[in-house]
Design a protein around this motif. Structure first.
Motif, PDB file in Angstrom:
ATOM      1  N   ASP A  23     -24.289 -14.642  54.535  1.00 47.79           N
ATOM      2  CA  ASP A  23     -25.520 -13.979  54.064  1.00 47.79           C
ATOM      3  C   ASP A  23     -26.507 -13.787  55.206  1.00 47.79           C
ATOM      4  OD1 ASP A  23     -24.546 -13.777  51.580  1.00 47.79           O
ATOM      5  OD2 ASP A  23     -25.665 -15.484  50.720  1.00 47.79           O
ATOM      6  N   GLU A  24     -26.642 -14.833  56.005  1.00 52.69           N
ATOM      7  CA  GLU A  24     -27.620 -14.756  57.102  1.00 52.69           C
ATOM      8  C   GLU A  24     -27.161 -13.817  58.229  1.00 52.69           C
ATOM      9  OE1 GLU A  24     -29.107 -18.497  58.514  1.00 52.69           O
ATOM     10  OE2 GLU A  24     -29.474 -19.209  56.471  1.00 52.69           O
ATOM     11  N   SER A  25     -25.846 -13.567  58.263  1.00 55.96           N
ATOM     12  CA  SER A  25     -25.312 -12.671  59.315  1.00 55.96           C
ATOM     13  C   SER A  25     -25.374 -11.214  58.898  1.00 55.96           C
ATOM     14  CB  SER A  25     -23.842 -12.983  59.615  1.00 55.96           C
ATOM     15  OG  SER A  25     -23.583 -14.334  59.649  1.00 55.96           O
ATOM     16  N   CYS A  26     -25.773 -11.011  57.655  1.00 54.93           N
ATOM     17  CA  CYS A  26     -25.680  -9.675  57.070  1.00 54.93           C
ATOM     18  C   CYS A  26     -26.273  -8.577  57.963  1.00 54.93           C
ATOM     19  CB  CYS A  26     -26.411  -9.718  55.722  1.00 54.93           C
ATOM     20  SG  CYS A  26     -25.906  -8.385  54.688  1.00 54.93           S
ATOM     21  N   GLU A  27     -27.450  -8.863  58.509  1.00 54.01           N
ATOM     22  CA  GLU A  27     -28.122  -7.846  59.315  1.00 54.01           C
ATOM     23  C   GLU A  27     -27.317  -7.527  60.583  1.00 54.01           C
ATOM     24  OE1 GLU A  27     -32.234  -8.856  60.120  1.00 54.01           O
ATOM     25  OE2 GLU A  27     -32.232  -7.291  61.665  1.00 54.01           O
ATOM     26  N   ILE A  28     -26.823  -8.606  61.221  1.00 47.68           N
ATOM     27  CA  ILE A  28     -26.030  -8.405  62.454  1.00 47.68           C
ATOM     28  C   ILE A  28     -24.767  -7.605  62.120  1.00 47.68           C
ATOM     29  CG2 ILE A  28     -24.678  -9.585  64.247  1.00 47.68           C
ATOM     30  CD1 ILE A  28     -26.651 -11.933  64.038  1.00 47.68           C
ATOM     31  N   VAL A  29     -24.073  -8.050  61.050  1.00 47.48           N
ATOM     32  CA  VAL A  29     -22.792  -7.421  60.687  1.00 47.48           C
ATOM     33  C   VAL A  29     -23.006  -5.934  60.379  1.00 47.48           C
ATOM     34  CG1 VAL A  29     -20.902  -7.413  59.007  1.00 47.48           C
ATOM     35  CG2 VAL A  29     -21.820  -9.583  59.842  1.00 47.48           C
ATOM     36  N   ASN A  30     -23.984  -5.645  59.544  1.00 52.54           N
ATOM     37  CA  ASN A  30     -24.207  -4.241  59.170  1.00 52.54           C
ATOM     38  C   ASN A  30     -24.613  -3.390  60.371  1.00 52.54           C
ATOM     39  OD1 ASN A  30     -23.530  -4.721  56.552  1.00 52.54           O
ATOM     40  ND2 ASN A  30     -25.642  -5.071  55.876  1.00 52.54           N
ATOM     41  N   GLY A  31     -25.425  -3.966  61.241  1.00 48.76           N
ATOM     42  CA  GLY A  31     -25.859  -3.242  62.443  1.00 48.76           C
ATOM     43  C   GLY A  31     -24.672  -2.896  63.325  1.00 48.76           C
ATOM     44  N   ILE A  32     -23.781  -3.880  63.509  1.00 49.17           N
ATOM     45  CA  ILE A  32     -22.625  -3.645  64.386  1.00 49.17           C
ATOM     46  C   ILE A  32     -21.674  -2.636  63.747  1.00 49.17           C
ATOM     47  CG2 ILE A  32     -20.554  -4.738  65.379  1.00 49.17           C
ATOM     48  CD1 ILE A  32     -22.312  -7.205  65.924  1.00 49.17           C
ATOM     49  N   ILE A  33     -21.486  -2.749  62.445  1.00 49.72           N
ATOM     50  CA  ILE A  33     -20.609  -1.773  61.763  1.00 49.72           C
ATOM     51  C   ILE A  33     -21.172  -0.357  61.933  1.00 49.72           C
ATOM     52  CG2 ILE A  33     -19.858  -0.967  59.466  1.00 49.72           C
ATOM     53  CD1 ILE A  33     -19.383  -3.926  58.739  1.00 49.72           C
ATOM     54  N   GLU A  34     -22.473  -0.237  61.747  1.00 54.84           N
ATOM     55  CA  GLU A  34     -23.098   1.097  61.909  1.00 54.84           C
ATOM     56  C   GLU A  34     -22.911   1.647  63.323  1.00 54.84           C
ATOM     57  OE1 GLU A  34     -27.220   1.633  60.754  1.00 54.84           O
ATOM     58  OE2 GLU A  34     -26.749   0.610  58.865  1.00 54.84           O
ATOM     59  N   ASP A  35     -23.146   0.768  64.312  1.00 53.44           N
ATOM     60  CA  ASP A  35     -22.980   1.204  65.709  1.00 53.44           C
ATOM     61  C   ASP A  35     -21.546   1.626  65.986  1.00 53.44           C
ATOM     62  OD1 ASP A  35     -25.577   0.676  66.245  1.00 53.44           O
ATOM     63  OD2 ASP A  35     -25.228  -1.261  67.206  1.00 53.44           O
ATOM     64  N   THR A  36     -20.614   0.826  65.469  1.00 53.38           N
ATOM     65  CA  THR A  36     -19.195   1.126  65.713  1.00 53.38           C
ATOM     66  C   THR A  36     -18.824   2.454  65.082  1.00 53.38           C
ATOM     67  OG1 THR A  36     -18.794  -1.247  65.610  1.00 53.38           O
ATOM     68  CG2 THR A  36     -16.854   0.169  65.535  1.00 53.38           C
ATOM     69  N   LEU A  37     -19.273   2.674  63.856  1.00 54.75           N
ATOM     70  CA  LEU A  37     -18.956   3.939  63.166  1.00 54.75           C
ATOM     71  C   LEU A  37     -19.573   5.121  63.905  1.00 54.75           C
ATOM     72  CD1 LEU A  37     -19.350   2.880  59.417  1.00 54.75           C
ATOM     73  CD2 LEU A  37     -17.239   3.503  60.602  1.00 54.75           C
ATOM     74  N   ASP A  38     -20.781   4.879  64.378  1.00 58.00           N
ATOM     75  CA  ASP A  38     -21.478   5.920  65.127  1.00 58.00           C
ATOM     76  C   ASP A  38     -20.685   6.310  66.386  1.00 58.00           C
ATOM     77  OD1 ASP A  38     -23.637   7.562  65.441  1.00 58.00           O
ATOM     78  OD2 ASP A  38     -24.719   6.167  66.739  1.00 58.00           O
ATOM     79  N   ASN A  39     -20.260   5.282  67.132  1.00 60.93           N
ATOM     80  CA  ASN A  39     -19.487   5.544  68.364  1.00 60.93           C
ATOM     81  C   ASN A  39     -18.142   6.177  68.047  1.00 60.93           C
ATOM     82  OD1 ASN A  39     -21.406   4.565  70.091  1.00 60.93           O
ATOM     83  ND2 ASN A  39     -20.626   2.482  70.032  1.00 60.93           N
ATOM     84  N   ALA A  40     -17.494   5.668  66.979  1.00 60.61           N
ATOM     85  CA  ALA A  40     -16.174   6.196  66.613  1.00 60.61           C
ATOM     86  C   ALA A  40     -16.296   7.675  66.240  1.00 60.61           C
ATOM     87  CB  ALA A  40     -15.598   5.403  65.455  1.00 60.61           C
ATOM     88  N   PHE A  41     -17.393   8.015  65.578  1.00 61.43           N
ATOM     89  CA  PHE A  41     -17.616   9.416  65.200  1.00 61.43           C
ATOM     90  C   PHE A  41     -17.800  10.277  66.453  1.00 61.43           C
ATOM     91  CE2 PHE A  41     -20.613  12.867  64.205  1.00 61.43           C
ATOM     92  CZ  PHE A  41     -19.837  13.577  63.294  1.00 61.43           C
ATOM     93  N   LYS A  42     -18.604   9.760  67.397  1.00 56.38           N
ATOM     94  CA  LYS A  42     -18.858  10.518  68.638  1.00 56.38           C
ATOM     95  C   LYS A  42     -17.570  10.740  69.412  1.00 56.38           C
ATOM     96  CE  LYS A  42     -23.556   8.928  69.510  1.00 56.38           C
ATOM     97  NZ  LYS A  42     -24.250   7.839  70.196  1.00 56.38           N
ATOM     98  N   GLU A  43     -16.682   9.733  69.378  1.00 57.21           N
ATOM     99  CA  GLU A  43     -15.450   9.832  70.171  1.00 57.21           C
ATOM    100  C   GLU A  43     -14.278  10.382  69.355  1.00 57.21           C
ATOM    101  OE1 GLU A  43     -14.721   5.997  71.882  1.00 57.21           O
ATOM    102  OE2 GLU A  43     -16.758   5.893  72.676  1.00 57.21           O
ATOM    103  N   SER A  44     -14.560  10.846  68.146  1.00 58.23           N
ATOM    104  CA  SER A  44     -13.523  11.387  67.243  1.00 58.23           C
ATOM    105  C   SER A  44     -12.375  10.404  67.033  1.00 58.23           C
ATOM    106  CB  SER A  44     -12.944  12.682  67.798  1.00 58.23           C
ATOM    107  OG  SER A  44     -13.903  13.636  67.959  1.00 58.23           O
ATOM    108  N   ARG A  45     -12.708   9.124  66.881  1.00 56.35           N
ATOM    109  CA  ARG A  45     -11.642   8.130  66.647  1.00 56.35           C
ATOM    110  C   ARG A  45     -11.373   8.016  65.159  1.00 56.35           C
ATOM    111  NH1 ARG A  45     -13.351   2.905  70.090  1.00 56.35           N
ATOM    112  NH2 ARG A  45     -11.514   1.997  69.138  1.00 56.35           N
ATOM    113  N   PHE A  46     -10.137   7.657  64.836  1.00 52.88           N
ATOM    114  CA  PHE A  46      -9.779   7.503  63.435  1.00 52.88           C
ATOM    115  C   PHE A  46     -10.390   6.216  62.872  1.00 52.88           C
ATOM    116  CE2 PHE A  46      -6.894   5.473  60.368  1.00 52.88           C
ATOM    117  CZ  PHE A  46      -6.988   6.405  59.342  1.00 52.88           C
ATOM    118  N   VAL A  47     -11.037   6.335  61.723  1.00 53.58           N
ATOM    119  CA  VAL A  47     -11.621   5.160  61.067  1.00 53.58           C
ATOM    120  C   VAL A  47     -11.018   5.055  59.668  1.00 53.58           C
ATOM    121  CG1 VAL A  47     -13.767   4.076  60.300  1.00 53.58           C
ATOM    122  CG2 VAL A  47     -13.781   5.538  62.326  1.00 53.58           C
TER     123      VAL A  47
END
Lengths: 472, 440
Positions: free
Chosen positions: A95-119
């Motif tokens: 629960d306490e990691s929620c903010e970190i986890v969601n932030g990292i997931i968002e960043d990863t998705l953002d980068n994956a989208f920029k690099e046209s990687r399969f998600v």
């Protein structure tokens, strides 16, 4: 320019020149582990280039990123010695990691989208599930056995130049008079068969010994090492470690010799989890073994033999490129041995290989701005550096560090781009409070260059070697 | 309507009608990128190829390919036919050509533009995507192993099968092997302009391998260098026939001469395309293998200031062999905001500017010229300019230069620094100017 300054620069130049003619290879812990599984398997990677997995480790990498931030945050903050209710504690940490986890997931998705990687569609769920599993492993097993450490540092790159060994340790737990070493695996360890993870862990323990005791054979500060995996944790017994260390050393030497282009015969183990189970790479392994046999028997067709020599010449040219990426570290290490740390830094500072006296100014989440002591920063945009935080009583190449590329240098301000937003956050947590030096570094982009040579090598075999010989 | 000069026309015709791997040597300013883009368009538009791969060394060079394609095809057609792949932040988003790394998108397009480095990602999927023709730019700076990533994407399994059946076929090199496996590639470059970085003297570049093992042709008309400079470069590098295109042959720098300080008038003299400013600065060591020359750096910056006064719209580039000199010059320029580019010879490859100032840096009593003594570095440095080249450095040093012995311990066959100094000092192609007191 005074004579002393020139002498110092000349000394550094000569060191570079002499090292350029020798081998400056470093073997990664993961490569040693591969060689421990089967030496032929290591050769498939280097020099053959037959295994370059197409797998995208997006989920595993994201979980690693999350762990690297959460370990020093919610995990250490909620550490309980032998917790009574592990599930409750797991839930609390998650629960306490929620903010970190969601932030990292968002960043990863953002980068994956920029690099046209399969998600994958269930990316977010799988990351969360794996993270929960790892935290459960920590609370159930690790906290049960060990007390709260004084400090946790994550993603620590350690280079032991004398032993030609380098590795990146997922997490180090520091105690009063010792350390614990952690490795994350995002899959279920009980389903693996090769034992590769164990060897990688022990190889990393040798690096940790070097960091804490200046000697990889000194186990006096070793408290434990552990693989945290999806469903629990694995602690190798000290007897197992003692038994396996020799194997690690033998295979480290083997891997280094192979990278340096020496003729070394690979020993096939009694059981090879790849060849004996017919896993990915087994056909390639048999192909090269057959090639070697035909060569020794003098049965390779002349044209194919000629081409094979060209392929190997190109392979070793690529490996030489790989070795050169470690050149600056080797020079640094040699100068430290020759003159001690302070003098080595001083000499390398004169040649622009090292810069120091930097302090953290600010960051925008992706880029970091550091301030130097004067306006003469000998770095230019696009240069790669390793930012090292000097830790007391630790070898400099084992201290906390991050790799970065130079974006801009204006007067005494230098703008750096770290590998990711997570790396910036991690650096703020564990690196920027330390006295900083920046050592010139290089990117290693050589691995995937070997793959096309393998493809053409196989094509040549297909064309020139008679079917009968292929089958034999 | 696309205008092709006779060289381009001949080579285009040859490459369309022949398979395998072949080389095209492109001396400075001969329009290698334009030629590559035109060849790709011709191949797909006239049905000679279904899918063409354009490979460049750097993202900026790949963007140049995209730009040329967009100009010739127009925004709609280029958007429909082409895709830029590789490293997303490196792609120029202002161009109409879309970016994608997705195999499904790439497979639908006829022209794919990518860098060598990013191509490694695509070459892993070689079994899923094949290019029946490819154009690889700047192969002079690459090594053969770097060319194999694109080659993998051109393998034709049918060709391999045919090869197996014709046992008598002679294959002696990787290039020949790739050629006979159905790879159709035009490898473009100039071994007289570039060498692979940190390569040994006896190592061949990818371009040299292609020239050794395959057929090749040369473009001879430069669209960058005015007549005097083209002749200098031709004689210096031994191109055997490099000439300026008629429309640019007489091009000269146009400046407001009266605004230039008297001391700089001879240096910036617009009537002379090549000027050598003889300056006796002192070289200083820096880093593991770099050098700088503070006097030359200051002189370059001062000359830039004067030129900007007289011709503010002209682009200026300062070229040097040494990264440290680039850093020092950039540092001085930073405070002035003149918009002058400072590049090393390696970085200057493929670029051009109205005015180029080349700082030699090396100057020592032993006359050791070091890395700047190579044909490739000197050639790049003197061949970037469209209107005016100013060489800054010690003429005496260059006239008496002792080139570096190569690693096999042999004396090099040619003394290129000496050749350049002689070509300019005999006032054949340029003018020597004594450094005015203000620059000394």
């Amino acid at each position: 320019m005074d004579i002393n300054m020139n002498t110092d620069i000349l000394d550094v130049r000569r060191t570079y020149e002499s090292l350029r003619k020798s081998n400056t290879h470093l073997v990664q812990s993961s490569e040693i582990a591969t060689a421990c599984v089967c030496q032929n398997l290591f050769k498939l990677d280097y020099p053959y280039g037959a295994i370059t997995s197409d797998k995208d480790y997006l989920i595993a990498n994201t979980v690693h990123d999350i762990m690297s931030l959460c370990m020093g945050g919610p995990v250490i903050e909620n550490w309980q010695n032998s917790p009574n209710d592990c599930e409750d504690l797991t839930r609390k940490i998650v629960d306490e990691s929620c903010e970190i986890v969601n932030g990292i997931i968002e960043d990863t998705l953002d980068n994956a989208f920029k690099e046209s990687r399969f998600v994958p569609d269930d990316f977010k769920d799988r990351v969360n599930e794996t993270y929960n599993g790892l935290i459960a492993g920590i609370t159930r097993r690790l906290m049960k056995k060990y007390e709260k450490p004084l400090r946790v540092i994550t993603e620590v790159t350690i280079s032991n130049i004398k032993n030609h060994h380098e590795g990146r340790i997922d997490a180090l737990l520091e105690y009063h008079n010792g350390y614990g070493l952690l490795d994350w695996k995002s899959y279920d360890l009980s389903k693996t068969v090769s034992g590769r993870e164990k060897w990688q862990l022990i190889a990393n323990s040798l690096l940790a010994n070097y960091r804490y005791c200046l000697n990889e054979n000194d186990w006096s500060k070793y408290r434990f090492s552990c693989i945290i995996h999806y469903t629990g944790a694995y602690f190798p017994r000290i007897e197992t470690i003692e038994k396996e260390v020799e194997k690690i050393r033998i295979n480290r030497k083997f891997a280094h010799d192979v990278l340096c282009g020496m003729r070394v015969n690979a020993q096939r183990p009694n059981f090879c989890p790849v060849c004996d189970k017919g896993l990915e790479g087994s056909k390639e392994c048999q192909f090269y073994q057959r090639d070697a046999r035909l060569f020794h028997e003098g049965m390779l067709p002349a044209q194919y033999d000629k081409l094979t020599r060209q392929f190997f010449a190109k392979r070793y040219a690529i490996l030489k490129e790989r070795a050169e990426t470690h050149l600056h570290k080797h020079v640094f290490s040699i100068l430290i041995d020759r003159y001690g740390e302070e003098e080595a830094i001083r000499r390398l500072e004169k040649t622009g290989i090292i810069c120091r006296k930097f302090t953290y100014d600010f960051d925008d989440g992706e880029k970091v701005i550091l301030s130097g002591a004067d306006n003469d920063i000998p770095l230019e945009p696009r240069k790669i550096v390793r930012i090292i935080g000097i830790e007391k009583d630790k070898p400099l190449l084992s201290c906390i560090s991050e790799q970065a590329s130079v974006m801009e240098v204006i007067n005494n301000k230098i703008t750096l781009s770290l590998r990711s937003k997570i790396a910036v956050r991690r650096a703020k947590r564990q690196l920027f409070d330390l006295p900083i030096i920046m050592l010139r570094d290089e990117l290693n982009l050589t691995r995937s260059m070997l793959r096309p040579i393998h493809t053409f090598h196989k094509l040549a075999a297909d064309i020139f070697i008679h079917q009968g010989l292929m089958m034999s | 309507m696309i205008y092709l000069n006779p060289d381009q026309h001949r080579i285009l015709k040859w490459r369309i009608n022949s398979g395998g791997i072949a080389g095209v040597i492109g001396p400075p300013g001969c329009g290698k990128t334009t030629f590559g883009a035109l060849q790709a368009i011709k191949l797909v538009s006239e049905g000679y190829a279904n899918r063409v791969l354009l490979v460049a060394l750097t993202n900026s060079a790949a963007n140049e390919f995209s730009r040329e394609l967009s100009i010739v095809l127009g925004p709609d057609a280029s958007k429909f036919m082409c895709v830029r792949s590789g490293y997303a932040p490196g792609a120029d988003n202002s161009l109409p050509i879309p970016f994608s790394n997705e195999l499904d998108v790439i497979k639908k397009k006829q022209i794919v533009i990518c860098t060598t480095q990013s191509l490694k990602r695509l070459s892993r999927k070689s079994s899923l995507v094949r290019f029946d023709n490819m154009i690889i730019d700047e192969a002079g700076i690459e090594r053969l192993e770097h060319l194999l990533s694109p080659f993998v994407l051109g393998i034709n399994q049918l060709g391999v099968q045919m090869m197996k059946e014709s046992i008598s076929y002679e294959v002696n090199s990787i290039i020949e092997l790739a050629s006979t496996c159905g790879v159709v590639a035009t490898v473009v470059g100039d071994p007289k302009q570039s060498r692979p970085i940190r390569s040994e003297d006896y190592d061949l570049s990818a371009m040299e391998w292609v020239l050794k093992c395959a057929k090749c042709d040369t473009l001879y008309t430069t669209y960058r260098l005015p007549d005097d400079l083209a002749m200098l470069v031709n004689e210096f590098a031994g191109y055997q026939g490099l000439t300026s295109a008629p429309e640019i042959a007489g091009r000269r720098l146009v400046v407001d001469y009266n605004t230039i300080d008297k001391e700089f008038r001879d240096i910036i003299n617009p009537d002379k395309v090549v000027t050598w400013l003889d300056l006796d600065g002192t070289e200083e060591m820096a880093g593991p293998s770099s050098w700088y020359n503070d006097l030359e750096a200051r002189a370059c910056v001062r000359i830039c200031q004067e030129i900007k006064k007289a011709a503010p719209s002209k682009s200026i580039m300062i070229v040097t062999r040494y990264a440290e000199q680039r850093r020092i010059v950039s540092k001085y320029l930073q405070q002035l905001g003149l918009g002058v580019r400072v590049l090393t010879t390696a970085g200057a490859l493929g670029t051009q500017s109205d005015i180029v100032i080349f700082t030699i840096v090396r100057n020592n009593p032993e006359r050791r010229i070091g890395a700047i003594g190579s044909l490739q570095d000197l050639n790049v440095a003197i061949s970037r300019s469209k209107e005016k080249l100013i060489i800054v450095g010690s003429l005496n040093m260059m006239l008496n230069a002792k080139p570096r012995m190569h690693n096999l311990g042999m004396q090099p066959k040619h003394n290129f620094p000496q050749r350049l100094a002689q070509l300019v000092s005999k006032e054949k192609y340029g003018e020597i100017v004594e450094a005015p007191p203000i620059l000394r």
